[in-house]
Design a protein around this motif. Structure first.
Motif, PDB file in Angstrom:
ATOM      1  N   GLN A 196       0.806  -1.214   0.000  1.00 21.22           N
ATOM      2  CA  GLN A 196       0.000   0.000   0.000  1.00 21.22           C
ATOM      3  C   GLN A 196       0.847   1.275   0.000  1.00 21.22           C
ATOM      4  OE1 GLN A 196      -3.026  -0.164   3.083  1.00 21.22           O
ATOM      5  NE2 GLN A 196      -3.482  -2.317   2.653  1.00 21.22           N
ATOM      6  N   GLY A 197       2.126   1.135  -0.287  1.00 24.38           N
ATOM      7  CA  GLY A 197       3.010   2.289  -0.344  1.00 24.38           C
ATOM      8  C   GLY A 197       4.066   2.232   0.736  1.00 24.38           C
ATOM      9  N   LEU A 198       4.705   3.379   0.977  1.00 18.87           N
ATOM     10  CA  LEU A 198       5.771   3.484   1.965  1.00 18.87           C
ATOM     11  C   LEU A 198       5.222   4.092   3.252  1.00 18.87           C
ATOM     12  CD1 LEU A 198       8.484   4.876  -0.452  1.00 18.87           C
ATOM     13  CD2 LEU A 198       8.336   2.548   0.419  1.00 18.87           C
ATOM     14  N   PHE A 199       5.591   3.490   4.384  1.00 15.99           N
ATOM     15  CA  PHE A 199       5.099   3.929   5.682  1.00 15.99           C
ATOM     16  C   PHE A 199       6.265   4.082   6.657  1.00 15.99           C
ATOM     17  CE2 PHE A 199       1.416   2.143   3.712  1.00 15.99           C
ATOM     18  CZ  PHE A 199       0.313   2.785   4.271  1.00 15.99           C
ATOM     19  N   VAL A 200       6.145   5.046   7.564  1.00 16.36           N
ATOM     20  CA  VAL A 200       7.089   5.190   8.662  1.00 16.36           C
ATOM     21  C   VAL A 200       6.531   4.436   9.858  1.00 16.36           C
ATOM     22  CG1 VAL A 200       8.188   6.798  10.268  1.00 16.36           C
ATOM     23  CG2 VAL A 200       7.976   7.400   7.841  1.00 16.36           C
ATOM     24  N   ARG A 201       7.348   3.554  10.419  1.00 17.83           N
ATOM     25  CA  ARG A 201       6.940   2.750  11.572  1.00 17.83           C
ATOM     26  C   ARG A 201       7.616   3.263  12.834  1.00 17.83           C
ATOM     27  NH1 ARG A 201       8.781  -1.743  14.533  1.00 17.83           N
ATOM     28  NH2 ARG A 201       7.080  -3.060  15.332  1.00 17.83           N
ATOM     29  N   ASP A 202       6.825   3.465  13.869  1.00 20.72           N
ATOM     30  CA  ASP A 202       7.321   3.859  15.180  1.00 20.72           C
ATOM     31  C   ASP A 202       7.806   2.590  15.893  1.00 20.72           C
ATOM     32  OD1 ASP A 202       7.427   4.448  18.016  1.00 20.72           O
ATOM     33  OD2 ASP A 202       6.278   6.263  17.608  1.00 20.72           O
ATOM     34  N   THR A 203       9.108   2.539  16.233  1.00 24.89           N
ATOM     35  CA  THR A 203       9.638   1.315  16.832  1.00 24.89           C
ATOM     36  C   THR A 203       9.097   1.058  18.234  1.00 24.89           C
ATOM     37  OG1 THR A 203      11.581   2.525  17.619  1.00 24.89           O
ATOM     38  CG2 THR A 203      11.763   1.418  15.491  1.00 24.89           C
ATOM     39  N   ALA A 204       8.604   2.100  18.902  1.00 25.66           N
ATOM     40  CA  ALA A 204       8.121   1.934  20.272  1.00 25.66           C
ATOM     41  C   ALA A 204       6.763   1.253  20.321  1.00 25.66           C
ATOM     42  CB  ALA A 204       8.062   3.286  20.978  1.00 25.66           C
ATOM     43  N   ASN A 205       5.876   1.617  19.384  1.00 29.77           N
ATOM     44  CA  ASN A 205       4.511   1.077  19.460  1.00 29.77           C
ATOM     45  C   ASN A 205       4.044   0.398  18.176  1.00 29.77           C
ATOM     46  OD1 ASN A 205       3.915   3.265  17.736  1.00 29.77           O
ATOM     47  ND2 ASN A 205       3.318   4.573  19.457  1.00 29.77           N
ATOM     48  N   GLY A 206       4.856   0.432  17.131  1.00 27.51           N
ATOM     49  CA  GLY A 206       4.486  -0.234  15.884  1.00 27.51           C
ATOM     50  C   GLY A 206       3.536   0.552  15.001  1.00 27.51           C
TER      51      GLY A 206
END
Length: 295
Positions: free
Chosen positions: A78-88
């Motif tokens: 669905q494209g490019l996403f930024v993932r927060d490592t603390a909460n996903g």
């Protein structure tokens, strides 16, 4: 003459993936990350503690690039996403073929410039339905079109050479690249042609000396090539479908490889119980780590 080495390694994680792919390593946390694409999972293994986590994803994803200690860039269907490592949590970053919902992301890697090369392909592996893109600071540029199964995206240590393949053709391509931008400066040429051999060229990484380590899907091996395209060694693995290697460990001197059981019948799976596992080759290498993506 190609040296042949029997498997002398071990299983790092026996969590079985239908399509294990996209391994990468974070030296700051001594953690290996990889995907089970078809299972919509992100896997995490801390090599210091052996703690293993599996993160469910809302879509198929295939490539992870570190941004900083708090964020990762994920390439997905669905494209490019930024993932927060603390909460996903996932935050949309950039579109990637949003006009082609029948496609998904596949192989990719960051360049020393901080840009990302990412390939796409048909979810049904239709011929010439995919492409390879360059992503820098959120801008997406198509580089190569008409690719069926993009793989082996990797770069020389100085960033001046890029490699890629269409696994269906099994020819490793070489192209000159601007080290400052990660954009090609010439036309691709064939470096290695293995179209007539068993299996196909899948994911690759390049070590500190410029040698190319390639997972050969369907042949149960990881092959080592010189920068001029000579196959020097073949390392066997106990899974017919290795998909991509990664340099791991604080010194980058170990080599892990993802594998898959996708497409194997019950008989085939019974003879290779490690299919779908994350393996380590058990050899000493001179690895380098993937650069972070510059957001």
């Amino acid at each position: 003459m190609t040296e042949i080495h029997e498997f002398a390694g071990r299983t790092l994680s026996d969590t079985s993936s239908a399509l294990g792919e996209g391994p990468t390593y974070d030296p700051d946390t001594n953690t290996v990350w990889w995907f089970n694409i078809l299972g919509k999972e992100l896997h995490e293994l801390n090599l210091s503690t052996d703690e293993k986590k599996v993160h469910a994803l809302p879509m198929m994803a295939s490539v992870l690039a570190r941004i900083d200690a708090r964020r990762q860039l994920l390439a997905t269907e669905q494209g490019l996403f930024v993932r927060d490592t603390a909460n996903g949590n996932l935050t949309f970053y950039a579109a990637l073929e949003n006009d082609k919902p029948e496609n998904r992301s596949n192989d990719g890697r960051t360049h020393i410039s901080g840009a990302l090369w990412i390939g796409t392909m048909s979810k049904r592996a239709e011929t010439r339905a995919g492409a390879i893109y360059h992503v820098a600071a959120g801008k997406v540029t198509k580089l190569f079109d008409g690719i069926s199964i993009p793989n082996s995206i990797c770069f020389s240590p100085d960033g001046s050479t890029g490699y890629f393949t269409d696994t269906r053709l099994s020819r490793l391509m070489r192209v000159m690249v601007d080290p400052q931008t990660g954009l090609p400066t010439g036309e691709p040429i064939v470096l290695v042609d293995t179209m007539d051999e068993t299996g196909g060229i899948d994911g690759s990484v390049v070590d500190a000396d410029g040698y190319i380590w390639n997972a050969r899907w369907g042949a149960g091996s990881v092959d080592r090539y010189s920068p001029d395209g000579l196959r020097l060694a073949r390392y066997k693995v106990p899974a017919a479908q290795p998909s991509c290697p990664a340099f791991v460990g604080p010194n980058g001197d170990r080599l892990a490889v993802t594998t898959a059981w996708e497409g194997l019948d019950d008989d085939a799976r019974s003879t290779q119980p490690q299919a779908g596992a994350l393996l380590e080759l058990g050899i000493t290498v001179k690895g380098i780590f993937d650069p972070p993506y510059v957001i």
